[in-house]
Motif scaffolding. Structure first.
Motif, PDB file in Angstrom:
ATOM      1  N   GLU A  72      -3.398  10.557  -3.489  1.00  9.86           N
ATOM      2  CA  GLU A  72      -3.696   9.297  -4.171  1.00  9.86           C
ATOM      3  C   GLU A  72      -3.156   8.143  -3.333  1.00  9.86           C
ATOM      4  O   GLU A  72      -2.009   8.193  -2.889  1.00  9.86           O
ATOM      5  CB  GLU A  72      -3.012   9.325  -5.547  1.00  9.86           C
ATOM      6  N   LEU A  73      -3.972   7.131  -3.128  1.00 11.57           N
ATOM      7  CA  LEU A  73      -3.511   5.917  -2.457  1.00 11.57           C
ATOM      8  C   LEU A  73      -3.465   4.811  -3.508  1.00 11.57           C
ATOM      9  O   LEU A  73      -4.391   4.681  -4.311  1.00 11.57           O
ATOM     10  CB  LEU A  73      -4.471   5.554  -1.322  1.00 11.57           C
ATOM     11  N   VAL A  74      -2.364   4.071  -3.511  1.00  7.99           N
ATOM     12  CA  VAL A  74      -2.200   3.000  -4.500  1.00  7.99           C
ATOM     13  C   VAL A  74      -2.044   1.671  -3.778  1.00  7.99           C
ATOM     14  O   VAL A  74      -1.288   1.577  -2.809  1.00  7.99           O
ATOM     15  CB  VAL A  74      -0.945   3.261  -5.375  1.00  7.99           C
ATOM     16  N   VAL A  75      -2.791   0.651  -4.229  1.00  9.99           N
ATOM     17  CA  VAL A  75      -2.546  -0.707  -3.714  1.00  9.99           C
ATOM     18  C   VAL A  75      -1.966  -1.536  -4.854  1.00  9.99           C
ATOM     19  O   VAL A  75      -2.377  -1.404  -6.010  1.00  9.99           O
ATOM     20  CB  VAL A  75      -3.814  -1.396  -3.146  1.00  9.99           C
ATOM     21  N   LYS A  76      -0.991  -2.355  -4.512  1.00 10.52           N
ATOM     22  CA  LYS A  76      -0.383  -3.247  -5.498  1.00 10.52           C
ATOM     23  C   LYS A  76      -0.759  -4.654  -5.128  1.00 10.52           C
ATOM     24  O   LYS A  76      -0.614  -5.068  -3.962  1.00 10.52           O
ATOM     25  CB  LYS A  76       1.132  -3.092  -5.490  1.00 10.52           C
ATOM     26  N   LYS A  77      -1.246  -5.385  -6.130  1.00  9.60           N
ATOM     27  CA  LYS A  77      -1.688  -6.749  -5.894  1.00  9.60           C
ATOM     28  C   LYS A  77      -1.450  -7.556  -7.159  1.00  9.60           C
ATOM     29  O   LYS A  77      -1.923  -7.163  -8.229  1.00  9.60           O
ATOM     30  CB  LYS A  77      -3.177  -6.735  -5.537  1.00  9.60           C
ATOM     31  N   ALA A  78      -0.725  -8.649  -7.037  1.00  9.60           N
ATOM     32  CA  ALA A  78      -0.452  -9.542  -8.171  1.00  9.60           C
ATOM     33  C   ALA A  78       0.007  -8.768  -9.409  1.00  9.60           C
ATOM     34  O   ALA A  78      -0.501  -8.986 -10.514  1.00  9.60           O
ATOM     35  CB  ALA A  78      -1.697 -10.373  -8.476  1.00  9.60           C
ATOM     36  N   GLY A  79       0.927  -7.834  -9.208  1.00  7.06           N
ATOM     37  CA  GLY A  79       1.492  -7.095 -10.342  1.00  7.06           C
ATOM     38  C   GLY A  79       0.594  -5.999 -10.897  1.00  7.06           C
ATOM     39  O   GLY A  79       0.951  -5.317 -11.847  1.00  7.06           O
ATOM     40  N   GLN A  80      -0.592  -5.816 -10.297  1.00  8.35           N
ATOM     41  CA  GLN A  80      -1.522  -4.780 -10.766  1.00  8.35           C
ATOM     42  C   GLN A  80      -1.612  -3.674  -9.724  1.00  8.35           C
ATOM     43  O   GLN A  80      -1.471  -3.936  -8.534  1.00  8.35           O
ATOM     44  CB  GLN A  80      -2.930  -5.372 -10.907  1.00  8.35           C
ATOM     45  N   GLU A  81      -1.887  -2.467 -10.209  1.00  8.97           N
ATOM     46  CA  GLU A  81      -2.053  -1.348  -9.280  1.00  8.97           C
ATOM     47  C   GLU A  81      -3.470  -0.811  -9.361  1.00  8.97           C
ATOM     48  O   GLU A  81      -4.044  -0.757 -10.445  1.00  8.97           O
ATOM     49  CB  GLU A  81      -1.104  -0.202  -9.663  1.00  8.97           C
ATOM     50  N   GLN A  82      -4.013  -0.439  -8.223  1.00 10.72           N
ATOM     51  CA  GLN A  82      -5.319   0.230  -8.218  1.00 10.72           C
ATOM     52  C   GLN A  82      -5.202   1.522  -7.415  1.00 10.72           C
ATOM     53  O   GLN A  82      -4.608   1.525  -6.325  1.00 10.72           O
ATOM     54  CB  GLN A  82      -6.392  -0.691  -7.623  1.00 10.72           C
ATOM     55  N   SER A  83      -5.764   2.589  -7.964  1.00 17.42           N
ATOM     56  CA  SER A  83      -5.642   3.905  -7.316  1.00 17.42           C
ATOM     57  C   SER A  83      -6.963   4.362  -6.709  1.00 17.42           C
ATOM     58  O   SER A  83      -8.032   4.080  -7.247  1.00 17.42           O
ATOM     59  CB  SER A  83      -5.235   4.956  -8.351  1.00 17.42           C
TER      60      SER A  83
ATOM     61  N   VAL B 121       0.873  -1.187   0.000  1.00 14.98           N
ATOM     62  CA  VAL B 121       0.000   0.000   0.000  1.00 14.98           C
ATOM     63  C   VAL B 121       0.908   1.233   0.000  1.00 14.98           C
ATOM     64  O   VAL B 121       1.882   1.279   0.753  1.00 14.98           O
ATOM     65  CB  VAL B 121      -0.888   0.033   1.270  1.00 14.98           C
ATOM     66  N   ILE B 122       0.589   2.192  -0.871  1.00 11.67           N
ATOM     67  CA  ILE B 122       1.311   3.472  -0.842  1.00 11.67           C
ATOM     68  C   ILE B 122       0.275   4.543  -0.528  1.00 11.67           C
ATOM     69  O   ILE B 122      -0.663   4.755  -1.298  1.00 11.67           O
ATOM     70  CB  ILE B 122       2.016   3.757  -2.184  1.00 11.67           C
ATOM     71  N   ALA B 123       0.422   5.148   0.640  1.00  8.97           N
ATOM     72  CA  ALA B 123      -0.611   6.057   1.134  1.00  8.97           C
ATOM     73  C   ALA B 123      -0.084   7.490   1.205  1.00  8.97           C
ATOM     74  O   ALA B 123       1.116   7.702   1.414  1.00  8.97           O
ATOM     75  CB  ALA B 123      -1.062   5.604   2.517  1.00  8.97           C
ATOM     76  N   PRO B 124      -0.985   8.475   1.049  1.00 12.16           N
ATOM     77  CA  PRO B 124      -0.565   9.884   1.134  1.00 12.16           C
ATOM     78  C   PRO B 124      -0.460  10.346   2.590  1.00 12.16           C
ATOM     79  O   PRO B 124      -1.355  11.003   3.116  1.00 12.16           O
ATOM     80  CB  PRO B 124      -1.675  10.622   0.368  1.00 12.16           C
ATOM     81  N   GLY B 125       0.621   9.969   3.245  1.00 13.22           N
ATOM     82  CA  GLY B 125       0.821  10.334   4.652  1.00 13.22           C
ATOM     83  C   GLY B 125       0.985  11.831   4.820  1.00 13.22           C
ATOM     84  O   GLY B 125       1.299  12.545   3.864  1.00 13.22           O
ATOM     85  N   ALA B 126       0.766  12.287   6.041  1.00 12.50           N
ATOM     86  CA  ALA B 126       0.856  13.727   6.321  1.00 12.50           C
ATOM     87  C   ALA B 126       2.220  14.280   5.933  1.00 12.50           C
ATOM     88  O   ALA B 126       2.350  15.435   5.552  1.00 12.50           O
ATOM     89  CB  ALA B 126       0.568  13.981   7.792  1.00 12.50           C
ATOM     90  N   GLU B 127       3.258  13.430   6.031  1.00 13.38           N
ATOM     91  CA  GLU B 127       4.605  13.926   5.691  1.00 13.38           C
ATOM     92  C   GLU B 127       5.135  13.343   4.382  1.00 13.38           C
ATOM     93  O   GLU B 127       6.344  13.271   4.177  1.00 13.38           O
ATOM     94  CB  GLU B 127       5.561  13.627   6.837  1.00 13.38           C
ATOM     95  N   GLY B 128       4.222  12.907   3.527  1.00 15.17           N
ATOM     96  CA  GLY B 128       4.653  12.384   2.229  1.00 15.17           C
ATOM     97  C   GLY B 128       4.202  10.959   2.012  1.00 15.17           C
ATOM     98  O   GLY B 128       3.593  10.351   2.894  1.00 15.17           O
ATOM     99  N   ALA B 129       4.522  10.426   0.830  1.00 16.67           N
ATOM    100  CA  ALA B 129       4.064   9.072   0.474  1.00 16.67           C
ATOM    101  C   ALA B 129       4.664   8.049   1.428  1.00 16.67           C
ATOM    102  O   ALA B 129       5.836   8.121   1.793  1.00 16.67           O
ATOM    103  CB  ALA B 129       4.468   8.765  -0.953  1.00 16.67           C
ATOM    104  N   LEU B 130       3.822   7.111   1.825  1.00 17.84           N
ATOM    105  CA  LEU B 130       4.183   6.129   2.836  1.00 17.84           C
ATOM    106  C   LEU B 130       3.987   4.741   2.224  1.00 17.84           C
ATOM    107  O   LEU B 130       2.871   4.375   1.876  1.00 17.84           O
ATOM    108  CB  LEU B 130       3.212   6.333   4.002  1.00 17.84           C
TER     109      LEU B 130
END
Ligand code: ATP
Length: 147
Positions: free
Chosen positions: A48-59, A22-31
């Motif tokens: 924008e929050l991005v989840v990566k699963k089985a080589g695919q990304e969902q935003s 999971v890449i989340a928009p944390g208060a101090e930057g991408a986490l």
């Protein structure tokens, strides 16, 4: 070994799946959060929050909130959250235009109203960015209405 990711708002469960990252928009930057991350509680900014699963990304467009990380689970309590497919681009464009017009009126930058409008502008920009990632319908060739 995946990590559970749940994105919820006051109204609904937006997403609940086992994911790789999971890449989340944390208060101090991408986490970036991988399985077995150390426990963490932080606020989220509009982003924008991005989840990566089985080589695919969902935003997802996230309108601020709180993020809790446990070694096996990421929970996002979002003030607003939409998948790319859920985003109404026309509405986001109208919101951006409204915010830009209000900011052009020259409010004092220190005022609450200014901060509120700036946040609305950020939300609309994020929605427009994430909205570009809509999954195609699968129909070949978009209709060209320019002629
Ligand atoms: P608007 O001015 O268009 O209402 P807003 O930024 O004030 O936008 P929010 O307060 O962030 O809207 O969200 C209110 C609700 O509307 C939330 O449930 C959010 O998911 C939804 N929402 C807002 N804008 C959009 C959009 N462009 N597409 C889909 N849902 C949206």
């Amino acid at each position: 070994m995946p990590i559970r990711c749940e994105i919820v708002t006051q109204e609904r469960i937006v997403y609940a799946e086992d994911v790789d990252m999971v890449i989340a928009p944390g208060a101090e930057g991408a986490l970036g959060i991988l399985p077995h991350h150390s426990p963490l509680l932080t606020t989220l900014q509009h982003g924008e929050l991005v989840v990566k699963k089985a080589g695919q990304e969902q935003s997802f467009a996230i309108g601020g909130g709180v993020l809790e990380v446990r070694p096996d689970k990421v929970t996002v309590l979002a003030d607003a959250a939409e998948t790319a497919d859920e985003i109404d681009v026309t509405r986001a464009e109208a919101a951006r235009k409204r915010a830009q017009e209000l900011l052009a009126q020259g409010l004092p930058p220190s005022s609450d109203r200014f901060a509120e409008i700036e946040n609305a502008l950020k939300r609309s920009n994020i929605r427009l960015r994430v909205g570009q990632k809509k999954r195609r319908s699968g129909l070949p060739g978009a209709m060209d209405m320019s002629h």
